[in-house]
Write a protein that holds these residues in place. Structure first.
Motif, mmCIF file in Angstrom:
data_model
loop_
_atom_site.group_PDB
_atom_site.id
_atom_site.type_symbol
_atom_site.label_atom_id
_atom_site.label_comp_id
_atom_site.label_asym_id
_atom_site.label_seq_id
_atom_site.Cartn_x
_atom_site.Cartn_y
_atom_site.Cartn_z
ATOM 1 N N VAL A 125 1.050 -1.072 -0.069
ATOM 2 C CA VAL A 125 -0.081 0.068 0.034
ATOM 3 C C VAL A 125 0.815 1.211 -0.116
ATOM 4 O O VAL A 125 1.862 1.420 0.915
ATOM 5 C CB VAL A 125 -0.984 0.038 1.351
ATOM 6 C CG1 VAL A 125 -1.651 1.487 1.308
ATOM 7 C CG2 VAL A 125 -1.613 -1.291 1.244
ATOM 8 N N SER A 126 0.817 1.936 -0.905
ATOM 9 C CA SER A 126 1.578 3.264 -1.365
ATOM 10 C C SER A 126 0.912 4.527 -1.650
ATOM 11 O O SER A 126 -0.119 4.219 -2.339
ATOM 12 C CB SER A 126 2.918 2.688 -2.200
ATOM 13 O OG SER A 126 3.319 3.661 -2.662
ATOM 14 N N GLY A 127 1.565 5.792 -1.396
ATOM 15 C CA GLY A 127 0.925 6.767 -1.977
ATOM 16 C C GLY A 127 1.539 7.010 -3.389
ATOM 17 O O GLY A 127 1.124 8.032 -3.891
ATOM 18 N N GLU A 146 -8.482 -0.174 2.749
ATOM 19 C CA GLU A 146 -7.239 -0.825 2.088
ATOM 20 C C GLU A 146 -7.265 -2.404 1.975
ATOM 21 O O GLU A 146 -6.620 -2.945 1.351
ATOM 22 C CB GLU A 146 -6.047 -0.251 2.834
ATOM 23 C CG GLU A 146 -5.820 1.212 2.503
ATOM 24 C CD GLU A 146 -4.599 1.708 3.240
ATOM 25 O OE1 GLU A 146 -4.315 2.965 3.118
ATOM 26 O OE2 GLU A 146 -4.015 1.073 4.264
ATOM 27 N N ALA A 147 -7.809 -2.948 3.338
ATOM 28 C CA ALA A 147 -8.039 -4.414 3.051
ATOM 29 C C ALA A 147 -8.736 -5.173 1.939
ATOM 30 O O ALA A 147 -8.469 -5.966 1.455
ATOM 31 C CB ALA A 147 -8.834 -4.865 4.406
ATOM 32 N N GLU A 148 -9.707 -4.299 1.545
ATOM 33 C CA GLU A 148 -10.616 -4.716 0.334
ATOM 34 C C GLU A 148 -9.623 -4.670 -0.807
ATOM 35 O O GLU A 148 -9.655 -5.581 -1.949
ATOM 36 C CB GLU A 148 -12.002 -4.101 0.189
ATOM 37 C CG GLU A 148 -12.727 -4.385 1.146
ATOM 38 C CD GLU A 148 -13.043 -5.819 1.179
ATOM 39 O OE1 GLU A 148 -13.241 -6.381 0.227
ATOM 40 O OE2 GLU A 148 -13.102 -6.290 2.431
ATOM 41 N N ARG A 172 -5.924 -6.445 10.813
ATOM 42 C CA ARG A 172 -5.442 -7.676 11.329
ATOM 43 C C ARG A 172 -6.295 -8.802 10.945
ATOM 44 O O ARG A 172 -5.891 -10.224 11.082
ATOM 45 C CB ARG A 172 -5.471 -7.528 12.860
ATOM 46 C CG ARG A 172 -4.466 -6.378 13.438
ATOM 47 C CD ARG A 172 -3.029 -6.798 13.427
ATOM 48 N NE ARG A 172 -2.690 -7.944 14.230
ATOM 49 C CZ ARG A 172 -2.046 -8.063 15.341
ATOM 50 N NH1 ARG A 172 -1.841 -6.875 15.893
ATOM 51 N NH2 ARG A 172 -1.484 -8.942 15.993
ATOM 52 N N ALA A 173 -7.545 -8.778 10.247
ATOM 53 C CA ALA A 173 -8.456 -9.834 9.857
ATOM 54 C C ALA A 173 -7.681 -10.481 8.653
ATOM 55 O O ALA A 173 -7.991 -11.734 8.391
ATOM 56 C CB ALA A 173 -9.808 -9.142 9.440
#
Length: 168
Positions: free
Chosen positions: A22-24, A70-72, A124-125
């Protein structure tokens, strides 16, 4: 039958790695060094690097929303053997990591995908959906530096596993 497409020129098994972070989207001086290790990995591994756009946030109170969004995005990139990089993960020395990496690669679920969360970490999921959680160090690093460290350790592990002199 021997599959030459999955062999490196040293006669060893060609690894397949996928690094999802994950990055900008900004690049900096550490990215050039990371590119260098990505090039060095080429004889040993097919490497795919995927940047997932980070979710904007204003404060720490945005954490639950940001991590869920972000997790999705991360879930869509989770393929093969999934290893999440996290501060609570297992640590290895370089030789033990090289053995574990080879074990993950031989499990048959390719590629070995490494997930790096955003500035606020990761949901954490996601750990329940991963094969393992790996910590590069008990210290916290900026994401670009952690990315560089991961690529260097992947290169180091490949040289250890093929008997090349890089790790002493």
């Amino acid at each position: 039958m021997l599959n030459l497409a999955n062999m490196c020129y040293f006669g060893c098994r060609m690894y397949r790695f996928r690094v999802v972070r994950v990055s900008g989207g900004k690049t900096g001086p550490l990215d050039e060094m990371a590119d260098s290790f990505a090039t060095r990995l080429a004889p040993y591994a097919k490497l795919e690097r995927v940047n997932v756009k980070e979710t904007a946030f204003r404060s720490e109170s945005d954490r639950p929303r940001v991590l869920a969004e972000e997790a999705e995005k991360i879930r869509k990139q989770m393929v093969g053997t999934v290893i999440i990089l996290g501060e609570h993960g297992k640590t290895f020395d370089s030789k033990a990591f090289s053995k574990k990496l080879d074990e993950w690669a031989r499990q048959g679920a390719e590629p070995v995908t490494f997930i790096m969360g955003g500035p606020l970490g990761y949901d954490r999921a996601l750990e329940k959906e991963a094969t393992a959680v790996l910590s590069l160090s008990p210290l916290t690093f900026p994401h670009d530096l952690a990315h560089l460290l991961l690529l260097e350790q992947l290169y180091r592990a490949c040289t250890i596993n093929t008997g090349k002199t890089y790790h002493y």
